[in-house]
Design a protein around this motif. Structure first.
Motif, PDB file in Angstrom:
ATOM      1  N   THR A   1       0.840  -1.194   0.000  1.00  0.00           N
ATOM      2  CA  THR A   1       0.000   0.000   0.000  1.00  0.00           C
ATOM      3  C   THR A   1       0.876   1.246   0.000  1.00  0.00           C
ATOM      4  N   GLN A   2       2.001   1.190   0.716  1.00  0.00           N
ATOM      5  CA  GLN A   2       2.919   2.332   0.729  1.00  0.00           C
ATOM      6  C   GLN A   2       3.480   2.585  -0.674  1.00  0.00           C
ATOM      7  N   ASP A   3       3.799   1.503  -1.418  1.00  0.00           N
ATOM      8  CA  ASP A   3       4.257   1.660  -2.804  1.00  0.00           C
ATOM      9  C   ASP A   3       3.188   2.361  -3.639  1.00  0.00           C
ATOM     10  N   LEU A   4       1.931   1.988  -3.421  1.00  0.00           N
ATOM     11  CA  LEU A   4       0.825   2.591  -4.183  1.00  0.00           C
ATOM     12  C   LEU A   4       0.648   4.063  -3.814  1.00  0.00           C
ATOM     13  N   CYS A   5       0.820   4.372  -2.535  1.00  0.00           N
ATOM     14  CA  CYS A   5       0.732   5.778  -2.112  1.00  0.00           C
ATOM     15  C   CYS A   5       1.847   6.590  -2.760  1.00  0.00           C
ATOM     16  N   ALA A   6       3.048   6.031  -2.772  1.00  0.00           N
ATOM     17  CA  ALA A   6       4.184   6.741  -3.379  1.00  0.00           C
ATOM     18  C   ALA A   6       3.971   6.919  -4.880  1.00  0.00           C
ATOM     19  N   ALA A   7       3.466   5.890  -5.534  1.00  0.00           N
ATOM     20  CA  ALA A   7       3.275   5.958  -6.988  1.00  0.00           C
ATOM     21  C   ALA A   7       2.191   6.950  -7.377  1.00  0.00           C
ATOM     22  N   THR A   8       1.110   6.961  -6.618  1.00  0.00           N
ATOM     23  CA  THR A   8      -0.037   7.799  -6.988  1.00  0.00           C
ATOM     24  C   THR A   8       0.015   9.195  -6.382  1.00  0.00           C
ATOM     25  N   GLY A   9       0.833   9.371  -5.341  1.00  0.00           N
ATOM     26  CA  GLY A   9       0.860  10.645  -4.645  1.00  0.00           C
ATOM     27  C   GLY A   9      -0.314  10.820  -3.702  1.00  0.00           C
ATOM     28  N   LEU A  10      -1.063   9.749  -3.468  1.00  0.00           N
ATOM     29  CA  LEU A  10      -2.232   9.803  -2.591  1.00  0.00           C
ATOM     30  C   LEU A  10      -1.878   9.270  -1.213  1.00  0.00           C
ATOM     31  N   GLY A  11      -2.597   9.737  -0.221  1.00  0.00           N
ATOM     32  CA  GLY A  11      -2.464   9.175   1.112  1.00  0.00           C
ATOM     33  C   GLY A  11      -3.194   7.840   1.183  1.00  0.00           C
ATOM     34  N   ARG A  12      -2.860   7.070   2.212  1.00  0.00           N
ATOM     35  CA  ARG A  12      -3.478   5.755   2.401  1.00  0.00           C
ATOM     36  C   ARG A  12      -5.014   5.858   2.435  1.00  0.00           C
ATOM     37  N   SER A  13      -5.546   6.831   3.139  1.00  0.00           N
ATOM     38  CA  SER A  13      -7.007   6.949   3.239  1.00  0.00           C
ATOM     39  C   SER A  13      -7.622   7.283   1.879  1.00  0.00           C
TER      40      SER A  13
ATOM     41  N   ASN B   1     -10.357   5.054   0.264  1.00  0.00           N
ATOM     42  CA  ASN B   1     -11.666   5.681   0.058  1.00  0.00           C
ATOM     43  C   ASN B   1     -12.069   5.659  -1.410  1.00  0.00           C
ATOM     44  N   THR B   2     -11.103   5.794  -2.294  1.00  0.00           N
ATOM     45  CA  THR B   2     -11.402   5.841  -3.723  1.00  0.00           C
ATOM     46  C   THR B   2     -11.535   4.447  -4.324  1.00  0.00           C
ATOM     47  N   PHE B   3     -10.622   3.563  -3.967  1.00  0.00           N
ATOM     48  CA  PHE B   3     -10.556   2.260  -4.642  1.00  0.00           C
ATOM     49  C   PHE B   3     -10.991   1.091  -3.760  1.00  0.00           C
ATOM     50  N   THR B   4     -11.246   1.313  -2.513  1.00  0.00           N
ATOM     51  CA  THR B   4     -11.726   0.360  -1.498  1.00  0.00           C
ATOM     52  C   THR B   4     -10.693  -0.663  -1.028  1.00  0.00           C
ATOM     53  N   SER B   5      -9.819  -1.141  -1.909  1.00  0.00           N
ATOM     54  CA  SER B   5      -8.820  -2.125  -1.496  1.00  0.00           C
ATOM     55  C   SER B   5      -7.708  -2.200  -2.536  1.00  0.00           C
ATOM     56  N   LYS B   6      -6.603  -2.781  -2.134  1.00  0.00           N
ATOM     57  CA  LYS B   6      -5.499  -3.009  -3.063  1.00  0.00           C
ATOM     58  C   LYS B   6      -5.974  -3.886  -4.221  1.00  0.00           C
ATOM     59  N   LYS B   7      -6.749  -4.905  -3.905  1.00  0.00           N
ATOM     60  CA  LYS B   7      -7.255  -5.831  -4.926  1.00  0.00           C
ATOM     61  C   LYS B   7      -8.149  -5.113  -5.932  1.00  0.00           C
ATOM     62  N   ALA B   8      -9.040  -4.258  -5.435  1.00  0.00           N
ATOM     63  CA  ALA B   8      -9.929  -3.513  -6.335  1.00  0.00           C
ATOM     64  C   ALA B   8      -9.133  -2.559  -7.216  1.00  0.00           C
ATOM     65  N   LEU B   9      -8.115  -1.921  -6.640  1.00  0.00           N
ATOM     66  CA  LEU B   9      -7.268  -1.030  -7.437  1.00  0.00           C
ATOM     67  C   LEU B   9      -6.512  -1.831  -8.485  1.00  0.00           C
ATOM     68  N   PHE B  10      -6.016  -2.998  -8.122  1.00  0.00           N
ATOM     69  CA  PHE B  10      -5.298  -3.829  -9.084  1.00  0.00           C
ATOM     70  C   PHE B  10      -6.216  -4.241 -10.233  1.00  0.00           C
TER      71      PHE B  10
END
Length: 193
Positions: free
Chosen positions: A30-42, A46-55
């Motif tokens: 999740t930290q990798d995803l935050c770094a890549a997207t520039g978004l905070g964990r929340s 809040n936007t994608f619901t889960s790592k799996k849903a984002l994937f």
């Protein structure tokens, strides 16, 4: 009142796609995803619901981009065999110009198989669309004479898709441009004779 989103969701999906593509599903935190997207964990949750849903969203996004590019090549002018050769040339060029990452779909199939969930559905959907596109191209080839009469378009589509996947894997292991073009030459000879 909820605050409006202050980011481009499509850009976030694109950035997450590259993170997953570089590391794979399991190794991307999740930290990798935050770094890549520039978004905070929340914001990610809040936007994608889960790592799996984002994937799953990234797979769908990747698939749509790949299909659009492949369709543009295969629907272009000229005999079918030449368009298929151009498609393979584009696959090789993409691999060598973009870091030999392979295909996100192929990489995911190697990592996860075809799970019985939304990710598996995205993988199956991509495969079905790829085979439909390649099968339509093969049917045209039989009609325009650049593929032998009686050739089963579904079989040709499977063979072409397997070759595309194989080229992506060859690239990941460091095969030369010449080696990949040799495989394309053998494939074209097998399909057109």
């Amino acid at each position: 009142m909820a605050r409006p989103r202050e980011f481009d969701e499509t850009a976030a999906v694109e950035s997450a796609m590259h993170a997953f593509w570089d590391r794979g599903y399991e190794a991307t935190s999740t930290q990798d995803l935050c770094a890549a997207t520039g978004l905070g964990r929340s914001s990610v949750y809040n936007t994608f619901t889960s790592k799996k849903a984002l994937f799953q969203r990234t797979l769908t996004h990747y698939s749509a981009q790949g299909l659009a590019g492949r369709k543009a090549l295969l629907d272009g002018p000229g005999p079918t065999a030449e368009r298929i050769a151009a498609m393979f040339g584009a696959v090789i060029d993409e691999e060598l110009e973009h870091g030999r990452r392979g295909c996100l779909v192929v990489n995911t199939l190697a990592e996860l198989g075809v799970p019985d969930d939304e990710i598996g559905a995205a993988l199956r959907n991509d495969t079905e669309k790829q085979l439909a596109l390649l099968g339509a191209c093969a049917r045209e080839g039989v009609l325009d004479g650049s593929l032998p009469a009686g050739r089963d378009p579904a079989d040709v589509a499977e063979f072409l898709l397997s070759t595309i996947s194989g080229l992506r894997l060859m690239s990941r292991r460091g095969a030369s441009r010449e080696a990949m073009h040799a495989v394309v030459g053998l494939t074209l000879a097998a399909v057109t004779r």
